[in-house]
Design an enzyme around this catalytic site. Structure first.
Site, mmCIF file in Angstrom:
data_model
loop_
_atom_site.group_PDB
_atom_site.id
_atom_site.type_symbol
_atom_site.label_atom_id
_atom_site.label_comp_id
_atom_site.label_asym_id
_atom_site.label_seq_id
_atom_site.Cartn_x
_atom_site.Cartn_y
_atom_site.Cartn_z
ATOM 1 N N HIS A 136 10.723 -23.460 8.742
ATOM 2 C CA HIS A 136 9.795 -24.397 9.454
ATOM 3 C C HIS A 136 8.449 -24.298 8.902
ATOM 4 O O HIS A 136 7.702 -25.070 8.952
ATOM 5 C CB HIS A 136 9.984 -23.987 10.823
ATOM 6 C CG HIS A 136 11.131 -24.472 11.609
ATOM 7 N ND1 HIS A 136 11.490 -24.428 12.837
ATOM 8 C CD2 HIS A 136 12.317 -25.126 11.078
ATOM 9 C CE1 HIS A 136 12.646 -25.140 13.281
ATOM 10 N NE2 HIS A 136 12.931 -25.504 12.071
ATOM 11 N N ASP A 157 0.926 -1.123 -0.042
ATOM 12 C CA ASP A 157 -0.035 0.037 0.168
ATOM 13 C C ASP A 157 0.895 1.414 0.081
ATOM 14 O O ASP A 157 2.247 1.156 -0.292
ATOM 15 C CB ASP A 157 -1.106 -0.119 1.115
ATOM 16 C CG ASP A 157 -0.236 0.116 2.470
ATOM 17 O OD1 ASP A 157 0.954 0.393 2.575
ATOM 18 O OD2 ASP A 157 -1.025 0.441 3.442
ATOM 19 N N HIS A 158 0.305 2.482 0.223
ATOM 20 C CA HIS A 158 1.035 3.594 0.224
ATOM 21 C C HIS A 158 1.985 3.547 1.329
ATOM 22 O O HIS A 158 3.265 4.287 1.133
ATOM 23 C CB HIS A 158 0.087 4.778 0.304
ATOM 24 C CG HIS A 158 -0.643 4.915 1.509
ATOM 25 N ND1 HIS A 158 -1.936 3.960 1.690
ATOM 26 C CD2 HIS A 158 -0.871 5.627 2.713
ATOM 27 C CE1 HIS A 158 -2.373 4.010 2.994
ATOM 28 N NE2 HIS A 158 -1.633 5.126 3.438
ATOM 29 N N CYS A 211 3.393 -2.788 4.015
ATOM 30 C CA CYS A 211 2.493 -1.724 4.396
ATOM 31 C C CYS A 211 3.081 -0.906 5.384
ATOM 32 O O CYS A 211 4.336 -0.934 5.685
ATOM 33 C CB CYS A 211 1.200 -2.311 4.713
ATOM 34 S SG CYS A 211 0.976 -3.207 6.196
ATOM 35 N N GLY A 212 2.526 -0.092 6.141
ATOM 36 C CA GLY A 212 3.292 0.656 7.156
ATOM 37 C C GLY A 212 3.923 0.011 8.048
ATOM 38 O O GLY A 212 4.877 0.159 8.454
ATOM 39 N N THR A 213 3.021 -1.117 8.791
ATOM 40 C CA THR A 213 3.760 -2.189 9.702
ATOM 41 C C THR A 213 3.760 -3.383 9.184
ATOM 42 O O THR A 213 4.613 -4.120 9.917
ATOM 43 C CB THR A 213 2.497 -2.206 10.879
ATOM 44 O OG1 THR A 213 1.374 -2.877 10.323
ATOM 45 C CG2 THR A 213 2.088 -0.754 11.628
ATOM 46 N N GLY A 214 3.605 -3.813 8.251
ATOM 47 C CA GLY A 214 3.644 -5.055 7.730
ATOM 48 C C GLY A 214 2.430 -5.843 8.187
ATOM 49 O O GLY A 214 2.282 -7.166 7.674
ATOM 50 N N ARG A 246 9.397 -33.195 9.768
ATOM 51 C CA ARG A 246 8.210 -32.773 10.857
ATOM 52 C C ARG A 246 7.478 -31.564 10.533
ATOM 53 O O ARG A 246 6.287 -31.327 10.921
ATOM 54 C CB ARG A 246 8.800 -32.879 12.111
ATOM 55 C CG ARG A 246 9.863 -31.837 12.304
ATOM 56 C CD ARG A 246 10.529 -32.015 13.726
ATOM 57 N NE ARG A 246 11.219 -30.925 14.470
ATOM 58 C CZ ARG A 246 12.347 -30.466 13.716
ATOM 59 N NH1 ARG A 246 13.111 -31.330 12.818
ATOM 60 N NH2 ARG A 246 13.256 -29.492 14.262
ATOM 61 N N HIS A 247 8.306 -30.578 9.743
ATOM 62 C CA HIS A 247 7.715 -29.408 9.536
ATOM 63 C C HIS A 247 6.539 -29.526 8.599
ATOM 64 O O HIS A 247 5.541 -28.711 8.453
ATOM 65 C CB HIS A 247 8.648 -28.185 9.145
ATOM 66 C CG HIS A 247 9.897 -28.226 10.219
ATOM 67 N ND1 HIS A 247 9.669 -27.643 11.507
ATOM 68 C CD2 HIS A 247 11.090 -28.306 10.201
ATOM 69 C CE1 HIS A 247 10.709 -27.679 12.223
ATOM 70 N NE2 HIS A 247 11.636 -28.258 11.582
#
Ligand code: RB5
Length: 146
Positions: free
Chosen positions: A97, A7-8, A64-67, A131-132
């Site tokens: 993982h 985004d912006h 984005c701003g925070t992710g 296992r993952h």
């Protein structure tokens, strides 16, 4: 091929990461944003994530701003395993993982230098399977239960 989206709030960091991908010779498709004009992260997550789910792109990098918002949007899409990271250990381990196929970063959280290290850690780490793989399969099971 990588899918990119923002985004912006993540636009400027996406542009910086593109310069790094260019230097590494890594191909990408940029699904926008193409400017800092305000836009909505749920909508901007859709096209790059669909490219990953369809197999047109192997992995996506979202900003984005925070992710956080764009990671929430990405994780609503079946087949997407998105992780928002701001440390290199997590960026590496979410590939190893969780077989994460989307890395999300916050343009207002991480600087360019750290973002580049996050991208490299993510792209240069393979899923460990074993296992993952069972646990990642259980993530897919959860998608069927809703
Ligand atoms: C946009 O102002 C901001 O809310 C968005 O970029 C993101 O940080 C949301 O999680």
């Amino acid at each position: 091929m990588l899918a990119l989206g923002s985004d912006h709030g993540g636009y400027s960091l996406k542009e910086e990461v593109k310069k790094h991908l260019d230097k590494r010779g890594i191909a990408y498709k940029d699904f926008g944003a193409h400017s800092e004009e305000s836009c909505d992260y749920p909508r901007m997550a859709q096209a790059p994530c669909e490219a990953v789910v369809k197999g047109e792109c192997q992995l996506a990098l979202l900003f984005c701003g925070t992710g956080i918002g764009i990671s929430m949007a990405a994780n609503k899409i079946k087949g997407i395993r998105a992780a928002v990271c701001s440390d290199t250990f997590s960026a590496k381990m979410t590939r190893a993982h969780n077989n994460a196929n989307v890395l999300c970063m916050g343009g207002r959280v991480v600087g360019v230098g750290l973002a580049i290290e996050l991208v490299d850690a993510f792209l240069d780490t393979e899923f460990e399977g074993e296992r993952h793989a069972r646990r990642v399969g259980q993530l897919a099971d959860l998608e069927q239960k809703l």
